[in-house]
Scaffold this motif. Structure first.
Motif, short mmCIF file in Angstrom:
data_model
loop_
_atom_site.label_atom_id
_atom_site.label_comp_id
_atom_site.label_asym_id
_atom_site.label_seq_id
_atom_site.Cartn_x
_atom_site.Cartn_y
_atom_site.Cartn_z
N HIS A 1 -2.86 -0.90 -0.49
CA HIS A 1 -2.28 -1.51 -1.58
C HIS A 1 -0.42 -1.84 -1.29
CE1 HIS A 1 -3.98 -3.07 -4.76
NE2 HIS A 1 -5.56 -1.95 -4.20
N THR A 2 0.30 -0.86 -0.75
CA THR A 2 1.45 -0.62 -0.18
C THR A 2 1.44 -1.36 1.55
OG1 THR A 2 1.73 1.35 -0.55
CG2 THR A 2 3.27 0.92 0.97
N ILE A 3 0.39 -1.84 2.02
CA ILE A 3 0.28 -2.39 3.10
C ILE A 3 0.29 -4.28 2.89
CG2 ILE A 3 -0.83 -3.37 5.22
CD1 ILE A 3 -1.24 -0.55 5.46
N LEU A 4 -0.10 -4.38 1.99
CA LEU A 4 -0.47 -5.92 1.24
C LEU A 4 0.82 -6.04 0.63
CD1 LEU A 4 -4.22 -6.05 -0.95
CD2 LEU A 4 -3.29 -6.62 1.46
N TYR A 5 1.49 -5.06 -0.15
CA TYR A 5 3.17 -5.64 -1.00
C TYR A 5 3.68 -5.33 -0.03
CZ TYR A 5 6.58 -4.69 -3.60
OH TYR A 5 8.02 -4.88 -4.20
N PHE A 6 4.06 -4.95 1.34
CA PHE A 6 4.66 -4.91 2.44
C PHE A 6 4.66 -6.13 2.65
CE2 PHE A 6 6.23 -4.87 6.69
CZ PHE A 6 7.44 -5.13 6.37
N GLY A 7 3.39 -7.03 3.00
CA GLY A 7 3.33 -8.33 3.76
C GLY A 7 3.67 -9.20 2.79
N PHE A 8 3.32 -9.11 1.20
CA PHE A 8 3.15 -10.68 0.32
C PHE A 8 4.93 -10.48 0.61
CE2 PHE A 8 -1.18 -10.50 -1.06
CZ PHE A 8 -1.49 -11.23 -0.24
N ILE A 9 5.74 -9.50 0.17
CA ILE A 9 7.41 -9.21 -0.25
C ILE A 9 8.21 -9.78 0.92
CG2 ILE A 9 8.09 -6.92 0.66
CD1 ILE A 9 9.55 -7.12 -2.83
N THR A 10 7.53 -9.53 2.00
CA THR A 10 7.91 -9.94 3.65
C THR A 10 8.03 -11.41 4.02
OG1 THR A 10 7.31 -7.64 4.62
CG2 THR A 10 8.08 -9.67 5.99
N ILE A 11 6.62 -11.96 3.58
CA ILE A 11 6.40 -13.43 3.52
C ILE A 11 7.70 -14.09 2.69
CG2 ILE A 11 4.55 -15.14 2.97
CD1 ILE A 11 2.60 -13.49 4.45
N PHE A 12 7.22 -13.65 0.84
CA PHE A 12 8.21 -14.25 0.41
C PHE A 12 9.39 -14.33 0.64
CE2 PHE A 12 3.80 -13.77 -2.44
CZ PHE A 12 3.75 -14.94 -2.60
N LEU A 13 10.11 -13.27 0.91
CA LEU A 13 11.23 -13.40 1.09
C LEU A 13 12.04 -13.63 2.77
CD1 LEU A 13 11.73 -9.97 -1.12
CD2 LEU A 13 11.80 -12.58 -2.40
N ILE A 14 11.46 -13.51 3.27
CA ILE A 14 12.08 -13.49 4.46
C ILE A 14 11.81 -14.84 5.29
CG2 ILE A 14 12.30 -12.50 6.92
CD1 ILE A 14 12.50 -9.88 5.61
N ALA A 15 10.17 -14.66 5.44
CA ALA A 15 9.34 -16.34 5.61
C ALA A 15 9.67 -16.80 5.05
CB ALA A 15 8.82 -15.79 6.20
N ILE A 16 10.23 -17.13 3.47
CA ILE A 16 10.06 -18.93 2.93
C ILE A 16 10.99 -18.53 2.23
CG2 ILE A 16 8.92 -19.54 0.64
CD1 ILE A 16 6.25 -18.35 0.73
N GLY A 17 12.35 -17.33 1.93
CA GLY A 17 13.03 -17.52 1.28
C GLY A 17 13.51 -17.59 -0.12
N VAL A 18 12.54 -17.12 -0.80
CA VAL A 18 12.49 -17.84 -2.32
C VAL A 18 13.71 -17.11 -2.87
CG1 VAL A 18 11.70 -16.66 -4.84
CG2 VAL A 18 10.37 -17.46 -2.23
N HIS A 19 15.07 -17.82 -3.69
CA HIS A 19 15.70 -17.33 -4.47
C HIS A 19 16.59 -17.60 -5.43
CE1 HIS A 19 17.75 -16.62 -0.70
NE2 HIS A 19 17.46 -17.66 0.06
N ILE A 20 16.59 -17.90 -6.98
CA ILE A 20 16.87 -17.72 -7.58
C ILE A 20 17.63 -17.81 -8.03
CG2 ILE A 20 15.45 -17.34 -10.02
CD1 ILE A 20 13.25 -16.12 -9.14
N SER A 21 18.48 -18.25 -8.93
CA SER A 21 20.27 -18.00 -9.46
C SER A 21 20.05 -17.99 -10.77
CB SER A 21 20.84 -19.55 -8.51
OG SER A 21 20.84 -18.82 -6.93
N SER A 22 20.94 -17.62 -10.48
CA SER A 22 21.09 -17.44 -12.37
C SER A 22 22.41 -18.12 -12.66
CB SER A 22 20.94 -16.16 -12.94
OG SER A 22 21.89 -14.84 -12.59
N GLY A 23 23.52 -18.46 -13.90
CA GLY A 23 24.79 -18.41 -14.10
C GLY A 23 25.04 -20.30 -13.58
#
Length: 71
Positions: free
Chosen positions: A49-71
């Protein structure tokens, strides 16, 4: 007041809840390859599960670049 980038916080929290071993599913399970909602865990399951978490968070934050802005 400036808004921040809530993408990493939101994605990290959702993935943590979804990939907590034994909460929704456990990979590998005690008796099967995958078990659902058994509320138990093992060392190998935590590692998977740690390896899966690292893989998914890398894909979402670095490869895709998900950004949610407030304000």
């Amino acid at each position: 007041m400036a808004g921040g980038d809530w993408g990493p916080v939101s994605i990290g929290t959702v993935l943590f809840v979804l990939l907590t071993p034994g909460l929704l599913f456990q990979l590998p399970g005690k008796g099967r390859a995958i078990e659902f909602a058994n509320m138990q865990t093992s060392g190998i399951s935590i590692l998977v599960h740690t390896i899966l978490y690292f893989g998914f968070i890398t894909i979402f934050l670095i490869a895709i670049g998900v950004h949610i802005s407030s304000g």
